[in-house]
Write a protein that holds these residues in place. Structure first.
Motif, mmCIF file in Angstrom:
data_model
loop_
_atom_site.group_PDB
_atom_site.id
_atom_site.type_symbol
_atom_site.label_atom_id
_atom_site.label_comp_id
_atom_site.label_asym_id
_atom_site.label_seq_id
_atom_site.Cartn_x
_atom_site.Cartn_y
_atom_site.Cartn_z
ATOM 1 N N ALA A 333 0.846 -1.208 0.000
ATOM 2 C CA ALA A 333 0.000 0.000 0.000
ATOM 3 C C ALA A 333 0.870 1.243 0.000
ATOM 4 C CB ALA A 333 -0.922 -0.008 1.220
ATOM 5 N N THR A 335 1.719 5.096 -1.965
ATOM 6 C CA THR A 335 1.018 6.135 -2.739
ATOM 7 C C THR A 335 1.974 7.169 -3.308
ATOM 8 O OG1 THR A 335 0.707 7.437 -0.709
ATOM 9 C CG2 THR A 335 -1.057 5.919 -1.323
ATOM 10 N N SER A 341 -0.970 2.720 -6.413
ATOM 11 C CA SER A 341 -1.607 2.980 -5.129
ATOM 12 C C SER A 341 -2.854 2.119 -4.981
ATOM 13 C CB SER A 341 -1.977 4.460 -5.013
ATOM 14 O OG SER A 341 -3.052 4.760 -5.888
ATOM 15 N N LEU A 342 -3.514 2.234 -3.812
ATOM 16 C CA LEU A 342 -4.737 1.484 -3.566
ATOM 17 C C LEU A 342 -5.810 1.783 -4.600
ATOM 18 C CD1 LEU A 342 -5.107 1.700 0.326
ATOM 19 C CD2 LEU A 342 -4.514 -0.296 -1.028
ATOM 20 N N ILE A 356 -3.532 -7.101 1.267
ATOM 21 C CA ILE A 356 -2.924 -5.765 1.226
ATOM 22 C C ILE A 356 -2.025 -5.630 2.445
ATOM 23 C CG2 ILE A 356 -3.316 -3.289 1.077
ATOM 24 C CD1 ILE A 356 -6.172 -3.876 0.207
ATOM 25 N N LEU A 359 -0.329 -1.178 5.339
ATOM 26 C CA LEU A 359 -1.425 -0.195 5.388
ATOM 27 C C LEU A 359 -1.098 1.004 6.256
ATOM 28 C CD1 LEU A 359 -4.418 -2.673 5.419
ATOM 29 C CD2 LEU A 359 -4.028 -0.874 3.737
ATOM 30 N N VAL A 362 -0.539 4.328 4.224
ATOM 31 C CA VAL A 362 -1.605 5.068 3.541
ATOM 32 C C VAL A 362 -1.801 6.403 4.248
ATOM 33 C CG1 VAL A 362 -4.017 5.039 2.852
ATOM 34 C CG2 VAL A 362 -2.703 2.910 2.868
ATOM 35 N N ALA A 368 -7.914 4.699 0.733
ATOM 36 C CA ALA A 368 -8.475 3.375 1.010
ATOM 37 C C ALA A 368 -9.844 3.215 0.383
ATOM 38 C CB ALA A 368 -8.552 3.156 2.519
#
Length: 673
Positions: A333, A335, A341-342, A356, A359, A362, A368
């Protein structure tokens, strides 16, 4: 019920004759049972089995067991191929069901709509289980891992001998004896000795090879040696030492399945994007692998991508176009900048299994929400995990109080947006450091979890309470709670039956490393309970169906007092040598009153003070009726008076111990998913 009993009585004479033909061999009887359960309960069909011509073959080769042959003969053609292909797998290596099914699909054995291939393959797999041709490993729930009995394996390899080369535990020069047979399947397993040098020049003449399985540190030039196998569909290389795949690797244009598990590969070729038929990629355990080729997004037929155990923390953008993906494991995860990205999970509507990780990276719950998990109507397995511990529990990262509280708030919001669809069946949550569970788990109705069968929560250090809503899950079968160190009670509604259903529907429960937990109660359908490293539990109550209890605590000096108040048939204990010493004294032990009423008790301990290189495994085995008491502990001075005294006097103290089996079963997602 009466009708079924009448049918059973009507067929009993035939069944006894079939058992007689099995010559008393348990495996043969078991396989025949698997065959007969597929037949209608009619004398004509059972008589066909009894009078089958194979029983009259007088010179059946030693490798061909009559019962297994009948079961094999009864299989449809595609299932026969799957069964024979399974025998290629080295028996000492674990293969998960999704790997096995992926191989079958890649070979073209599974026929049906492309949308349902994995489901159909799973049905084939379960059919082989029902026929007792493969057997589930009890350490794994949901039949995720199976084994094949040696006799069954020998039978299958004999049937496939003209098309399959199976060399497990190979030695130098084995390929020098190859004849002119046209092999389609090759399965090799190296012992790791210096003599394991393969004569690839002789093997490379078999250009018709479609499946190549190699397990062990076999030495060969992977990239160039494989190019002669122009028909190759399945390549499974495990524990091999090679750094990279050559850019010419794409010439294996028929390849569907690529697995390089536990290799030291550090790079995949950019040309991999040209492999238009590639459907399955397993990279599990490739720790030196830090990135995927940019061309990965061109693999339009890709159905599975497993990145577990790699060092890949970023994926190139473009994953969202791979709309054929069914299974995606260890998606990082991230970005940042040009990385996936997610949000790119949003278009992947065909996903059935998703993991995943990372997390905690994020930055906002809005990312999300773009994953659109609740809209994935085929998703049955969802694993959500952070990659490291946080905060003040001895974890890897330390923050001051305010920063940590902000991170906790953020991770809670992120998990709130990762609401699974109602079809979810298996949900592991790992290393989550929020103070509460996600809102979709805390609701009294728990609407998204109505079909949940398996729930695993591991390493949640700050959650102090299980949600009340779990008591209303109608389908929950397996609950594992592991290292939720702050939990000290569960909500009242969790313990009490509801109008609709109960958590009380759970039949199998594992509670691991929850040091503050004090009570387990009101689970009327619970049959098997494992308690590991939970020293404060003082009460088990309302467990009327419980028959098996496993206890594991190597700091435990005495058995828990609650054992006296529970009615179970099997107790298994893993403890310190001092406690085992006491148990081994039999009815002179202060522990005797706690366990003598239990039908079967087995206790195990390691003697770390043993001078041997391998620690001695000590055991005590007690059976109430008919009485027996056995131990291999040299220091035991056991005597049991009264009923069973004579049996106790024949106490065996063999130096060779029973091999202990740990009480813990791992959820199917650990570690290779």
């Amino acid at each position: 019920m009466k009708k079924n009993q009448t049918q059973i009585d009507m067929l009993k004479d035939i069944a006894m004759q079939i058992i007689e033909k099995c010559d008393g061999l348990p495996l043969a009887v078991k396989v025949m049972g698997g065959l007969l359960r597929q037949k209608r309960m009619r004398r004509r069909e059972w008589n066909n089995v009894l009078n089958h011509s194979v029983w009259s073959v007088s010179q059946m080769p030693e490798e061909l067991n009559y019962a297994i042959y009948l079961s094999y003969h009864d299989l449809p053609p595609s299932w026969k191929s799957c069964f024979l292909h399974y025998s290629l797998l080295p028996k000492g290596t674990r293969f998960y069901v999704h790997e096995v099914v992926a191989m079958w699909i890649s070979e073209g054995f599974v026929h049906g709509d492309s949308h349902d291939l994995e489901e159909l393959g799973r049905q084939y797999y379960e059919e082989l289980i029902l026929r007792n041709l493969i057997e589930p490993d009890k350490k794994y729930i949901d039949q995720e891992v199976c084994s094949m009995h040696d006799v069954v394996r020998s039978f299958a390899q004999y049937i496939a001998r003209n098309e399959a080369l199976v060399a497990h535990g190979i030695e130098s020069g084995i390929f020098g004896t190859l004849n002119s047979k046209k092999f389609f399947w090759v399965s090799l397993e190296s012992t790791g000795s210096e003599s394991d040098e393969l004569e690839w020049s002789s093997l490379q003449n078999h250009i018709s090879v479609r499946t190549l399985i190699s397990v062990g540190p076999i030495k060969f030039n992977l990239s160039y040696s494989l190019l002669s196998f122009s028909c190759l569909r399945i390549l499974h290389i495990q524990y091999a030492k090679f750094d990279t795949l050559n850019e010419l690797f794409f010439r294996l244009k028929h390849l569907r399945y690529l697995s390089v598990k536990h290799s030291n590969i550090s790079k995949l070729p950019e040309s991999i994007g040209k492999m238009k038929f590639l459907q399955y990629i397993y990279l599990f355990g490739c720790q030196r692998l830090v990135k995927l080729p940019g061309s990965t997004g061109k693999l339009q037929q890709l159905r599975l991508l497993n990145l577990s155990g790699t060092s890949i923390h970023h994926i190139p953008r473009g994953l969202g176009v791979l709309t054929n993906l069914r299974k995606l494991f260890a998606f990082p995860a991230q970005t940042d900048g040009e990385w996936c990205s997610l949000e790119e999970l949003g278009p992947l509507s065909q996903l059935t299994e998703l993991h995943i990780r990372g997390l905690e990276n994020v930055p906002s719950s809005s990312f999300a929400s773009k994953a659109k998990l609740s809209e994935k109507v085929l998703l049955s397995y969802l694993r959500l995990s952070c990659t490291s511990r946080h905060g003040h529990d001895g974890g890897l990262v330390k923050y001051d109080e305010k920063i940590f509280e902000e991170k906790q708030r953020l991770i809670e919001e992120v998990f709130d947006e990762l609401c699974p669809p109602p079809c979810i069946e298996n949900l592991p949550i790992l290393k989550y450091f929020g103070r509460r569970l996600p809102k979709w788990m805390m609701s009294t109705a728990v609407v998204p979890l109505g079909n949940l069968r398996i729930l695993t929560m591991v390493d949640l250090p700050f959650c102090a309470e299980l949600p009340d809503g779990l008591c209303q899950l109608p389908c929950l079968e397996f609950l594992q709670i592991d290292r939720i160190t702050s939990i000290n009670h569960v909500g009242r509604k969790f313990q009490q039956p509801s109008r609709h259903s109960v958590l009380g529907s759970i039949v199998d429960l594992e509670v691991l490393e929850s040091p503050e937990l004090e009570r387990i109660c009101n689970l009327p359908k619970l049959q098997r309970l494992c308690i590991s490293m939970c020293p404060k539990i003082k009460e088990l109550d309302g467990l009327s169906a419980l028959h098996t209890l496993n206890l594991e605590d190597y700091d435990m000096k005495t058995l828990p007092g609650y054992l006296q108040g529970i009615n179970i048939s099997h107790l298994q204990i893993y403890c310190d040598i001092s406690l085992l010493t006491s148990i081994a004294k039999g009815n002179s032990s202060p522990e005797w009153d706690k366990f003598y009423h239990i039908q079967q008790v087995k206790a195990y301990a390691d003697d770390d003070n043993n001078d041997d290189r391998v620690a001695q495994k000590w055991y005590v085995s007690y059976t109430r009726d008919p009485f027996s008491f056995e131990t291999n502990y040299i220091g035991a001075s056991t005597f049991v008076s009264g009923e069973g005294e004579e049996e106790a006097m024949s106490l065996r103290r063999a130096r060779k111990p029973l091999p202990p089996t740990r009480c813990l079963r791992r959820f199917p997602s650990e570690p290779e998913m």
